[in-house]
Write an enzyme that holds these catalytic residues in place. Structure first.
Site, mmCIF file in Angstrom:
data_model
loop_
_atom_site.group_PDB
_atom_site.id
_atom_site.type_symbol
_atom_site.label_atom_id
_atom_site.label_comp_id
_atom_site.label_asym_id
_atom_site.label_seq_id
_atom_site.Cartn_x
_atom_site.Cartn_y
_atom_site.Cartn_z
ATOM 1 N N THR A 1 -6.183 -0.359 10.686
ATOM 2 C CA THR A 1 -6.413 1.093 10.739
ATOM 3 C C THR A 1 -7.548 1.434 11.704
ATOM 4 O OG1 THR A 1 -7.952 0.911 8.897
ATOM 5 C CG2 THR A 1 -5.643 1.388 8.349
ATOM 6 N N GLY B 1 0.813 -1.211 0.000
ATOM 7 C CA GLY B 1 0.000 0.000 0.000
ATOM 8 C C GLY B 1 0.845 1.259 0.000
ATOM 9 N N ASP B 2 0.172 2.385 -0.253
ATOM 10 C CA ASP B 2 0.798 3.708 -0.212
ATOM 11 C C ASP B 2 1.898 3.875 -1.254
ATOM 12 O OD1 ASP B 2 -0.881 4.182 1.960
ATOM 13 O OD2 ASP B 2 0.603 3.428 3.383
ATOM 14 N N THR C 1 -3.924 7.910 6.299
ATOM 15 C CA THR C 1 -5.180 7.663 7.014
ATOM 16 C C THR C 1 -4.986 7.789 8.518
ATOM 17 O OG1 THR C 1 -6.032 6.237 5.280
ATOM 18 C CG2 THR C 1 -6.944 5.895 7.462
ATOM 19 N N GLN D 1 -5.274 -0.618 -1.266
ATOM 20 C CA GLN D 1 -4.382 -1.603 -0.624
ATOM 21 C C GLN D 1 -3.426 -2.187 -1.678
ATOM 22 O OE1 GLN D 1 -7.998 -1.820 0.449
ATOM 23 N NE2 GLN D 1 -7.209 -0.186 1.720
ATOM 24 N N ARG E 1 -24.056 -12.580 6.138
ATOM 25 C CA ARG E 1 -25.296 -12.071 5.543
ATOM 26 C C ARG E 1 -26.184 -11.315 6.519
ATOM 27 N NH1 ARG E 1 -25.455 -17.735 3.573
ATOM 28 N NH2 ARG E 1 -23.882 -17.650 5.187
ATOM 29 N N GLY F 1 1.436 5.304 -4.115
ATOM 30 C CA GLY F 1 1.144 6.455 -4.973
ATOM 31 C C GLY F 1 0.093 6.102 -6.019
ATOM 32 N N LYS F 2 -0.830 5.204 -5.625
ATOM 33 C CA LYS F 2 -1.901 4.802 -6.549
ATOM 34 C C LYS F 2 -2.812 5.990 -6.868
ATOM 35 C CE LYS F 2 -3.210 1.677 -3.589
ATOM 36 N NZ LYS F 2 -2.092 1.704 -2.619
ATOM 37 N N GLY F 3 -3.063 6.808 -5.827
ATOM 38 C CA GLY F 3 -3.957 7.953 -6.015
ATOM 39 C C GLY F 3 -3.412 8.879 -7.090
ATOM 40 N N GLY G 1 7.864 13.170 -8.428
ATOM 41 C CA GLY G 1 7.333 14.156 -7.482
ATOM 42 C C GLY G 1 5.876 13.849 -7.208
ATOM 43 N N GLY H 1 -5.858 5.642 2.028
ATOM 44 C CA GLY H 1 -5.625 7.091 2.016
ATOM 45 C C GLY H 1 -4.855 7.380 0.748
ATOM 46 N N HIS H 2 -5.500 8.000 -0.227
ATOM 47 C CA HIS H 2 -4.881 8.227 -1.533
ATOM 48 C C HIS H 2 -4.646 9.723 -1.730
ATOM 49 C CE1 HIS H 2 -6.570 4.174 -3.227
ATOM 50 N NE2 HIS H 2 -5.821 4.030 -2.155
HETATM 51 P P1 GDP Z 1 -1.631 5.519 -2.241
HETATM 52 O O1 GDP Z 1 -2.323 5.048 -1.031
HETATM 53 O O2 GDP Z 1 -1.036 4.397 -3.027
HETATM 54 O O3 GDP Z 1 -2.471 6.417 -3.110
HETATM 55 O O4 GDP Z 1 -0.392 6.397 -1.741
HETATM 56 P P2 GDP Z 1 -0.393 7.482 -0.532
HETATM 57 O O5 GDP Z 1 -1.067 8.708 -0.996
HETATM 58 O O6 GDP Z 1 -0.859 6.864 0.722
HETATM 59 O O7 GDP Z 1 1.174 7.704 -0.330
HETATM 60 C C1 GDP Z 1 1.993 8.116 -1.386
HETATM 61 C C2 GDP Z 1 2.745 9.380 -0.941
HETATM 62 O O8 GDP Z 1 3.823 9.619 -1.845
HETATM 63 C C3 GDP Z 1 1.883 10.635 -1.008
HETATM 64 O O9 GDP Z 1 2.306 11.506 0.000
HETATM 65 C C4 GDP Z 1 2.197 11.209 -2.386
HETATM 66 O O10 GDP Z 1 1.994 12.610 -2.449
HETATM 67 C C5 GDP Z 1 3.661 10.884 -2.500
HETATM 68 N N1 GDP Z 1 4.164 10.639 -3.877
HETATM 69 C C6 GDP Z 1 3.605 9.869 -4.833
HETATM 70 N N2 GDP Z 1 4.426 9.779 -5.892
HETATM 71 C C7 GDP Z 1 5.536 10.490 -5.587
HETATM 72 C C8 GDP Z 1 6.773 10.731 -6.285
HETATM 73 O O11 GDP Z 1 7.012 10.267 -7.401
HETATM 74 N N3 GDP Z 1 7.698 11.520 -5.634
HETATM 75 C C9 GDP Z 1 7.440 12.067 -4.405
HETATM 76 N N4 GDP Z 1 8.392 12.810 -3.846
HETATM 77 N N5 GDP Z 1 6.305 11.840 -3.734
HETATM 78 C C10 GDP Z 1 5.367 11.057 -4.315
HETATM 79 P P1 IMO Z 2 -3.875 2.393 0.512
HETATM 80 O O1 IMO Z 2 -5.019 2.140 -0.429
HETATM 81 C C1 IMO Z 2 -1.277 0.851 3.658
HETATM 82 C C2 IMO Z 2 -2.988 -2.178 6.312
HETATM 83 C C3 IMO Z 2 -3.103 -1.727 7.750
HETATM 84 C C4 IMO Z 2 -2.923 -3.066 8.471
HETATM 85 C C5 IMO Z 2 -3.668 -4.032 7.534
HETATM 86 C C6 IMO Z 2 -5.103 -4.332 7.947
HETATM 87 O O2 IMO Z 2 -3.784 3.793 1.004
HETATM 88 O O3 IMO Z 2 -2.602 1.883 -0.054
HETATM 89 P P2 IMO Z 2 -7.341 -2.895 7.895
HETATM 90 O O4 IMO Z 2 -7.688 -1.606 8.561
HETATM 91 O O5 IMO Z 2 -7.471 -2.875 6.416
HETATM 92 O O6 IMO Z 2 -8.057 -4.069 8.487
HETATM 93 O O7 IMO Z 2 -5.779 -3.124 8.249
HETATM 94 O O8 IMO Z 2 -3.659 -3.417 6.256
HETATM 95 N N1 IMO Z 2 -3.620 -1.275 5.319
HETATM 96 C C7 IMO Z 2 -2.946 -0.404 4.562
HETATM 97 N N2 IMO Z 2 -1.642 -0.066 4.572
HETATM 98 N N3 IMO Z 2 -2.116 1.416 2.767
HETATM 99 C C8 IMO Z 2 -3.417 1.075 2.742
HETATM 100 O O9 IMO Z 2 -4.269 1.528 1.808
HETATM 101 C C9 IMO Z 2 -3.907 0.154 3.681
HETATM 102 N N4 IMO Z 2 -5.106 -0.374 3.952
HETATM 103 C C10 IMO Z 2 -4.913 -1.258 4.950
HETATM 104 O O10 IMO Z 2 -2.096 -0.815 8.100
HETATM 105 O O11 IMO Z 2 -1.583 -3.433 8.465
HETATM 106 MG MG MG Z 3 -2.335 5.298 1.046
#
Ligand code: GDP
Ligand code: IMO
Ligand code: MG
Length: 454
Positions: A136, A19-20, A323, A234, A150, A22-24, A443, A47-48
């Site tokens: 979370t 996760g995290d 998040t 995720q 159900r 940079g999917k958003g 970036g 959290g995107h």
């Molecule tokens: P997601 O959950 O996959 O959408 O990712 P998050 O938003 O949780 O975390 C990605 C973080 O990396 C955010 O703070 C973005 O603004 C940042 N980000 C994404 N791509 C880049 C990149 O290429 N360079 C930098 N410096 N930051 C980035």
């Molecule tokens: P995005 O879409 C990072 C992690 C939690 C925990 C596990 C289970 O922003 O990438 P949950 O609340 O889903 O039952 O928690 O999964 N987790 C994530 N970690 N990015 C996420 O989403 C996540 N969604 C859940 O931290 O380890």
């Molecule tokens: Mg995220």
């Protein structure tokens, strides 16, 4: 009979690690020319982060593509909705000046609703465990659990007359209240009457966005060749089947699960883009072979004089949960996990974000590393082992070292603008994973992506 179309038209964005990634950001970028953007799994555990008119916002439920005025955005059947968070999110977007949010946002009536008792249960189940997952606490697992038994309540049920909703909530909360009572948690025991009144109101606020024919929406989009983008939530290792069970989320967030959640069939897929960062991160518990030491205890950064490598990466990459704001665990890039993910995710291309950051990290650390194989059970292996629960061993990464230390100018827009040292890093990722790197993040802004011909 002739087939409607040989090839699908949907771009699917999937997280390649924990996760995290940079999917958003990348989904928003693809949404610039899209007709329909869909979220298919998870809930407000996601959290995107996207940037709109220079302002950052972390979206939890609404697809980031909402910022482009031509898009229709769908919250699909695989998503569990916390209506309070959704209503706040709609308001926040409107206040930011995003046009016609309520008109363009559609919510399937099949999506299950997260109630406060789900969040209390989330905490309670965690407290029972010797090794908590580190969820979370957004009530995700218990809401899917109610769906499976159900007794869950969907948006459709929320819209029933309040007395009927009350009856449904009564059934749903019976076992939960027994559990709360048995654990001296009378204070959080759910009151069906109060909840029905409150949540029916949320339902009414969301009613104008109710989508009664979500399968028809995607089917028409397919037949008419509309541009569809799916924002995965995720990631691979958090999938409840193929991930690090039990340290996973409660949905199937790999490609196949995301398609189901987004009302799509495999035929509707054009490309699967797997997103990763140039370093790795994980929030919550569970195996993380390339994790580096950092001053973190109980999800908090503790004070330190000399930073560990993990502290340097975390601070440079701003690795704090979008998040929960928890400091993320960080490590060097693990290419073996991606080689393992390639086929089960159906990966066509990779997007590697944070290529700017890993360059800066290289300057601070003197070099950067990449895991290109593991040593496991005394052998050299090139895939993520499935049986670590049996062996009790987390694979040991074997690293290759790279110079790092590159600077990617923020004005870089083509692959030629990237330093050779960074290209070597990218090339090695392609060699180990077998997935072409088409998108390179330099970036946080939507425009901070280099697209490469591969
Ligand atoms: P997601 O959950 O996959 O959408 O990712 P998050 O938003 O949780 O975390 C990605 C973080 O990396 C955010 O703070 C973005 O603004 C940042 N980000 C994404 N791509 C880049 C990149 O290429 N360079 C930098 N410096 N930051 C980035
Ligand atoms: P995005 O879409 C990072 C992690 C939690 C925990 C596990 C289970 O922003 O990438 P949950 O609340 O889903 O039952 O928690 O999964 N987790 C994530 N970690 N990015 C996420 O989403 C996540 N969604 C859940 O931290 O380890
Ligand atoms: Mg995220």
């Amino acid at each position: 009979m002739k087939q409607a179309k040989a090839k699908g038209n949907a771009i699917i964005v999937i997280g390649g690690k924990w996760g995290d990634e940079g999917k958003g950001k990348i989904t928003s970028r693809f949404s610039k020319n899209a007709d329909i953007v869909i979220r298919g799994t998870g809930g407000a555990n996601a959290g995107h982060t996207i940037v709109y008119n220079g302002k950052k916002i972390a979206l939890h439920l609404i697809p980031g593509g909402i910022m482009y005025p031509q898009t229709t955005c769908l919250i699909g059947q695989g998503v569990v909705i916390d209506p309070k968070i959704l209503i706040e999110e709609i308001k926040a977007l409107e206040e930011m000046g995003v046009p016609e949010v309520k008109k363009r946002l559609k919510i399937t009536g099949r999506a299950h609703i997260v109630f406060p008792y789900h969040k209390d249960l989330d905490g309670l189940y965690e407290s029972f465990k010797m090794d908590p997952v580190g969820t979370t606490k957004r009530g995700i697992g218990p809401t899917y659990m109610d769906q499976d038994t159900r007794s869950g309540i969907r948006l459709y049920e929320l819209l029933q007359p309040v007395e009927e909703l009350e009856q449904l909530i009564k059934v749903a909360i019976t076992p939960h209240n027994q559990l709360f009572r048995a654990n001296n948690m009378e204070g959080v025991m759910a009151d069906a009457h109060k909840l029905a009144k409150e949540y029916h109101q949320y339902g009414e606020l969301l009613r104008p966005m109710l989508e009664r024919d979500p399968d028809g929406l995607t089917s028409r989009a397919y037949k008419e060749g509309k541009r569809v983008v799916v924002e995965g939530a995720q990631a691979f290792r958090l999938d409840k089947f193929v991930g690090d069970y039990p340290d996973v989320t409660s949905s199937n967030c790999i490609t196949t699960g995301t398609l189901l959640g987004a009302h799509l069939s495999h035929k509707m897929v054009d490309k699967v883009i797997v997103v990763v960062k140039a370093h790795d991160s994980r929030v919550g518990n569970g195996p993380f072979p390339t994790e580096l030491p950092a001053h973190i205890a109980n999800d908090q950064v503790i004070s330190y004089d000399e930073p560990y490598e993990g502290d340097i990466i975390r601070e440079n990459a701003h690795e704090y949960g979008a998040t929960t704001n928890r400091p993320r665990r960080v490590g060097f890039f693990d290419a073996v996990i991606l080689a393992t993910a390639k086929d089960i995710l159906g990966a066509d291309y990779l997007c590697i974000n944070h290529m700017d950051t890993i360059g800066e990290i290289g300057k601070k650390l003197g070099s950067v590393k990449m895991c290109t194989s593991y040593t496991y059970q005394g052998k050299l292996i090139h895939h993520y082992p499935d049986d670590i629960r049996l062996t009790g061993e987390i694979p040991t990464p074997n690293y290759e070292e790279f110079y790092g230390g590159w600077t990617i100018p923020s004005t870089a827009r083509s692959y030629d603008d990237i330093p050779e040292t960074a290209k070597e890093y990218i090339k090695r990722i392609e060699e180990v994973t077998g997935i072409p790197v088409k998108y390179i993040g330099i970036g946080p802004d939507n425009e901070d992506i280099i697209e490469r011909d591969v």
